[in-house]
Design an enzyme around this catalytic site. Sequence first.
Site, short mmCIF file in Angstrom:
data_model
loop_
_atom_site.label_atom_id
_atom_site.label_comp_id
_atom_site.label_asym_id
_atom_site.label_seq_id
_atom_site.Cartn_x
_atom_site.Cartn_y
_atom_site.Cartn_z
CB THR A 1 -0.93 0.01 1.23
OG1 THR A 1 -1.74 -1.16 1.22
CG2 THR A 1 -1.83 1.24 1.22
CE1 TYR B 1 -15.15 -0.37 -7.99
CE2 TYR B 1 -14.87 -2.24 -9.47
CZ TYR B 1 -15.52 -1.06 -9.12
OH TYR B 1 -16.55 -0.61 -9.91
CE1 TYR C 1 -2.13 -4.71 4.30
CE2 TYR C 1 -1.19 -4.35 2.12
CZ TYR C 1 -1.64 -3.85 3.33
OH TYR C 1 -1.60 -2.50 3.56
NE ARG D 1 -5.39 2.32 1.03
CZ ARG D 1 -4.52 3.33 0.88
NH1 ARG D 1 -3.84 3.77 1.93
NH2 ARG D 1 -4.33 3.88 -0.28
CE LYS E 1 0.68 -4.04 6.45
NZ LYS E 1 1.19 -3.13 5.38
CB ILE F 1 4.23 -4.71 7.55
CG1 ILE F 1 4.78 -6.13 7.69
CG2 ILE F 1 4.62 -4.14 6.18
CD1 ILE F 1 4.22 -7.14 6.69
#
Length: 307
Positions: free
Chosen positions: A52, A115, A141, A146, A170, A212
């Site tokens: 990201t 999305y 992840y 997001r 993560k 992270i």
Amino acid sequence: MNIQEAKQRLRGSIAPIVTPFKKDHSIDFEAFRKLIHWHIASGTHGISVTGTTGEPSSLTVEERVDVMKEAHTAINGRVPFVPGTGSTNHQETMYLTKKAQEIGADAALVIVPYYNKPSQHALYKHFKTVADAVDIPIIVYNIPGRTATNLHVETLAKLSRDCENIIGVKESNKDFEHINRVLLNCGRDFLLYSGIELLCYPMLAIGGAGHISATANVVPDKVAEIYDAWVEGDVKRAQDLHYDLMPLNDVLFKDTNPAPLKAALGMMGKINPDLRLPMDLPTGTLQDEIRSVLADYVEIADGIGLK
């Protein structure tokens, strides 16, 4: 790196490096290499790129491969290398993850597709297909804020059982109850990393493998020291660092990451702080706030003005 070795080495502060751009918005590989050398000298335990914070959605697939290659060369085996290879597109994720293996990455960080909001069944098939296609370890992840999709603990646990090389996650997930259940269901040796700055220390306390954290871009020594202090048994030092960094963590997320982060690195003289549209630098008012908070942690470069 085999699976057992990865579970031992892939610990601590794995810094997600920004992708610096020149004024013409081409990638500034010279600044990029300098950032990597600075991180390793500062005690960062591992390097991640094109996650990201590295603006992967602003890069072409070819540029993402170039960034991975440059990072691998600059790191030169000094610390583990974990590039982000995920995408909203399955075939693109497959291609980038295979490229990461080919380049010599120690593991791949693969994001929950964003999305398109896949079902849990579809997520299982996506990650299993990627994991089956490579031999390197995979770190999933999960960043629902997001991606608009939360990878359920039950789905992750099934993946960890069915895919030997899915070794960790993560979690950029503010639901700490969910995070606790990851280790309960996936096993205490499953590698759990914090992607939420205010949870870096708390995750260590429940058995996490490290963090992270975007803030590591600005103060890599302090973010790495949280982990070092914890494993050395200096709980008070780890707690002190946790609270000391809170004002910086707060201001770096008052706009969408990595915009405030790049502004801060620009103020430090580390990079040209430009982003590619549709991302852009924070407003002048927020820049002033970032500069004011940042001055308590690092030296501000002379003559730097971003407005």
